[in-house]
Design an enzyme around this catalytic site. Structure first.
Site, PDB file in Angstrom:
ATOM      1  CG  ASP A  44     -24.777  26.042   6.608  1.00  0.00           C
ATOM      2  OD1 ASP A  44     -24.176  27.183   7.184  1.00  0.00           O
ATOM      3  OD2 ASP A  44     -25.094  26.158   5.451  1.00  0.00           O
TER       4      ASP A  44
ATOM      5  CG  HIS B  16      -7.474  24.525  30.949  1.00  0.00           C
ATOM      6  ND1 HIS B  16      -8.233  23.592  31.448  1.00  0.00           N
ATOM      7  CD2 HIS B  16      -6.207  24.053  31.085  1.00  0.00           C
ATOM      8  CE1 HIS B  16      -7.530  22.495  31.776  1.00  0.00           C
ATOM      9  NE2 HIS B  16      -6.359  22.769  31.794  1.00  0.00           N
TER      10      HIS B  16
ATOM     11  CG  ASP C 299       0.247  24.295  27.383  1.00  0.00           C
ATOM     12  OD1 ASP C 299       0.669  23.625  26.612  1.00  0.00           O
ATOM     13  OD2 ASP C 299      -0.253  23.917  28.673  1.00  0.00           O
TER      14      ASP C 299
ATOM     15  CG  ASP D 179       0.650  19.263  26.587  1.00  0.00           C
ATOM     16  OD1 ASP D 179       0.740  20.324  26.329  1.00  0.00           O
ATOM     17  OD2 ASP D 179      -0.009  18.471  27.280  1.00  0.00           O
TER      18      ASP D 179
ATOM     19  CG  HIS E 264      -1.320  21.810  37.240  1.00  0.00           C
ATOM     20  ND1 HIS E 264      -0.185  21.134  36.545  1.00  0.00           N
ATOM     21  CD2 HIS E 264      -1.165  23.274  37.004  1.00  0.00           C
ATOM     22  CE1 HIS E 264       0.481  22.090  36.374  1.00  0.00           C
ATOM     23  NE2 HIS E 264       0.157  23.572  36.451  1.00  0.00           N
TER      24      HIS E 264
ATOM     25  CG  HIS F 275      -1.292  14.981  30.650  1.00  0.00           C
ATOM     26  ND1 HIS F 275      -1.330  14.510  29.231  1.00  0.00           N
ATOM     27  CD2 HIS F 275      -0.964  16.136  30.759  1.00  0.00           C
ATOM     28  CE1 HIS F 275      -0.749  15.953  28.703  1.00  0.00           C
ATOM     29  NE2 HIS F 275      -0.685  16.933  29.482  1.00  0.00           N
TER      30      HIS F 275
ATOM     31  CG  HIS G 223      -5.045  15.920  29.005  1.00  0.00           C
ATOM     32  ND1 HIS G 223      -6.367  16.837  29.949  1.00  0.00           N
ATOM     33  CD2 HIS G 223      -4.037  16.549  29.075  1.00  0.00           C
ATOM     34  CE1 HIS G 223      -5.624  17.758  30.053  1.00  0.00           C
ATOM     35  NE2 HIS G 223      -4.120  17.682  29.565  1.00  0.00           N
TER      36      HIS G 223
ATOM     37  CD  GLU H 293       1.176  19.454  32.088  1.00  0.00           C
ATOM     38  OE1 GLU H 293       0.750  20.782  31.973  1.00  0.00           O
ATOM     39  OE2 GLU H 293       0.783  18.550  31.419  1.00  0.00           O
TER      40      GLU H 293
ATOM     41  CE1 TYR I  50       0.641  28.030  36.012  1.00  0.00           C
ATOM     42  CE2 TYR I  50       0.595  26.505  37.868  1.00  0.00           C
ATOM     43  CZ  TYR I  50       0.818  26.689  36.401  1.00  0.00           C
ATOM     44  OH  TYR I  50       1.131  25.766  35.631  1.00  0.00           O
TER      45      TYR I  50
ATOM     46  NE  ARG J 122       1.346  24.788  31.844  1.00  0.00           N
ATOM     47  CZ  ARG J 122       0.308  25.688  31.971  1.00  0.00           C
ATOM     48  NH1 ARG J 122      -0.169  26.302  33.144  1.00  0.00           N
ATOM     49  NH2 ARG J 122      -0.438  25.886  30.910  1.00  0.00           N
TER      50      ARG J 122
ATOM     51  CD  GLU K  83       2.734  20.336  29.069  1.00  0.00           C
ATOM     52  OE1 GLU K  83       2.123  21.481  28.785  1.00  0.00           O
ATOM     53  OE2 GLU K  83       1.951  19.239  29.093  1.00  0.00           O
TER      54      GLU K  83
HETATM   55  N1  GLY Z   1      -2.226  21.816  27.284  1.00  0.00           N
HETATM   56  C1  GLY Z   1      -2.730  21.021  28.091  1.00  0.00           C
HETATM   57  C2  GLY Z   1      -2.121  20.456  29.039  1.00  0.00           C
HETATM   58  O1  GLY Z   1      -0.790  20.751  29.578  1.00  0.00           O
HETATM   59  O2  GLY Z   1      -2.433  19.414  29.901  1.00  0.00           O
HETATM   60 MN    MN Z   2       0.081  18.701  29.376  1.00  0.00          MN
HETATM   61 MN    MN Z   3       0.338  21.773  27.984  1.00  0.00          MN
END
Ligand code: GLY
Ligand code: MN
Ligand code: MN
Length: 439
Positions: A36, A241, A258, A270, A349, A353, A360, A383, A387, A411, A413
């Site tokens: 709960d 992720h 990240d 982000d 990727h 975004h 996103h 970003e 990798y 990465r 970003e």
């Molecule tokens: N942290 C999620 C992305 O960079 O899209």
């Molecule tokens: Mn991002």
């Molecule tokens: Mn990110």
């Protein structure tokens, strides 16, 4: 409520966009964590954008076909001491009008019996199917009953449309108030990244760094992490992720973080930074870092009105590919590698975004064949990354990867605002030069 005129302005625009369609926009529900216990409440961004009302269960109706004074209706949980003593304050029905400027408000339990009357006379219903488990059956039942009537010549809604059509183009372009919120989110997030890099040492656990970052978000007045923070040492950085965040940080490895903060108004940062755990890049790590940084800087230059997300991605990809050819990690011409996607085992990727109330964020990237051109007030992430791991097979004809490159995941970003002048990097307080990454 000093911000209410912001929500009022959004509602006016939304009502105008709706034409003669009636919109039903539900708030989020609480989500069970286990037994709960529930996750902390997170409002539905569409509902929040239009109401600024931060309680679960509520439902907003937007009724442009109704007379003045009946166009914005809020159904809310009633005030109830026995519930509030367990779960906290509720605004209740009267405050929905007095503080949140609904034209009319009702207790939530009245929704099923009132909905038909309010939908009557609208051309269409605007409601998101598949997302609102409790509200959807009520809407469909009421609508099907209205359709029954239409055979007798009544004026009832004949189609169902997703709110995205009307709402998401409004959310895509941020006004000055929203930009200020996003700037705050990016600043808090940047400060946390700077702190994390300062205290990182070999022998610590990824989780400890996550703790430092998320504490910093809260210390600075944020609501908390905007998404599951990724704190990924060594080979974990190659999992895009990765959120397990429970491994030891090792000497001579990199740490990819990240993480972004969500403000009290639900605007998000982000940011990703990657740096050597012991303060000095190895020559391989440095070589890859230089490529990713060059790609990111070049791509950011394209965040200008009239450009588009596809072009930004392409700029980044071309520089990544060129750098990887120079290092012998790809073979062929830039054009043919890009055209055939033969770099995707190293960069799998997209380069960014939209960013806003959702990390996103909503808004189309293309209309059919045509990429949506950037306009002032849009905010997006940039970003790129590389990798290198055994997780993705090397395409036939491409060089196999020497061990010395393996398990490097990098990465970088940033959050970037489109202005008429030049790209405005909202997250620029998070440093990223090679020198800044070393100590
Ligand atoms: N942290 C999620 C992305 O960079 O899209
Ligand atoms: Mn991002
Ligand atoms: Mn990110």
């Amino acid at each position: 409520m000093k911000n209410q005129r912001i929500y009022q302005h959004r509602r006016d625009r939304f009502l105008q966009e709706l034409g003669s369609s009636a919109a039903i926009i539900p708030a989020a529900q609480l989500v069970t964590h286990h037994a709960d216990c529930e996750y902390p409440f997170r409002q539905n961004s569409d509902f929040w954008y239009l109401t600024g009302f931060d309680e679960p269960e509520a439902i907003a109706l937007f009724l442009p076909h109704r007379p003045e004074g009946e166009k914005y209706i809020l159904f809310v949980l009633q005030k109830e001491a026995s519930a509030e003593i367990w779960n906290g304050f509720r605004w209740g029905v009267q405050a929905a009008v007095d503080h949140f400027h609904a034209d009319i408000s009702f207790p939530l339990c009245d929704f099923p019996k009132k909905l038909a009357d309010y939908l009557y006379g609208a051309e269409n219903i605007v409601f998101r199917i598949g997302k609102h488990r409790k509200v959807e059956p009520l809407v469909l039942k009421v609508w099907s009953e209205l359709l029954e009537k239409s055979s007798r010549g009544d004026s009832v809604p004949l189609a169902l449309t997703d709110p995205a059509v009307f709402l998401h183009k409004l959310r895509l372009k941020k006004d000055s108030w929203e930009i200020q919120r996003l700037r705050e989110a990016a600043l808090i997030s940047s400060n946390a990244h700077e702190l994390a890099r300062d205290i990182t040492r070999a022998g610590m656990n990824e989780r400890q760094i996550q703790g430092v970052i998320e504490k910093s978000f809260l210390d600075q007045g944020g609501r908390g992490p905007a998404y599951g923070s990724i704190v990924a040492g060594g080979k974990n950085a190659c999992i895009l992720h990765y959120t397990a965040n429970n491994a030891l940080l090792k000497d001579r490895e990199l740490l990819l973080i990240d993480a972004g903060c969500s403000t009290n108004d639900y605007y998000n940062g982000d940011i990703t930074r990657t740096f050597p755990i012991n303060g000095k890049f190895t020559s391989e790590q440095r070589a890859i870092y230089e490529i990713v940084l060059a790609a990111q800087n070049a791509a950011i230059k394209y965040v200008l009105p009239g450009q588009n997300a596809e072009e930004i991605h392409l700029q980044a990809v071309r520089i990544l590919v060129e750098g990887l050819i120079d290092l012998g990690l790809l073979k062929g011409s830039i054009d043919s590698l890009v055209e055939q996607g033969l770099y995707r085992h190293l960069y799998m990727h997209r380069t960014g975004h939209w960013l806003g109330l959702d990390v996103h964020d909503v808004g189309a990237y293309r209309l059919g064949e045509y990429p949506i051109p950037l306009e002032e007030g849009m905010v997006l992430t940039v970003e790129p990354g590389i990798y290198i791991s055994d997780l993705t097979p090397v395409p036939e004809g491409q060089p196999s990867i020497e061990e010395r490159w393996k398990n490097i995941g990098i990465r970088i970003e940033d959050d970037v605002l489109v202005t008429c002048d030049q790209p405005d990097v909202l997250s620029s307080n998070a440093l990223k030069s090679i020198d800044d990454m070393e100590r």
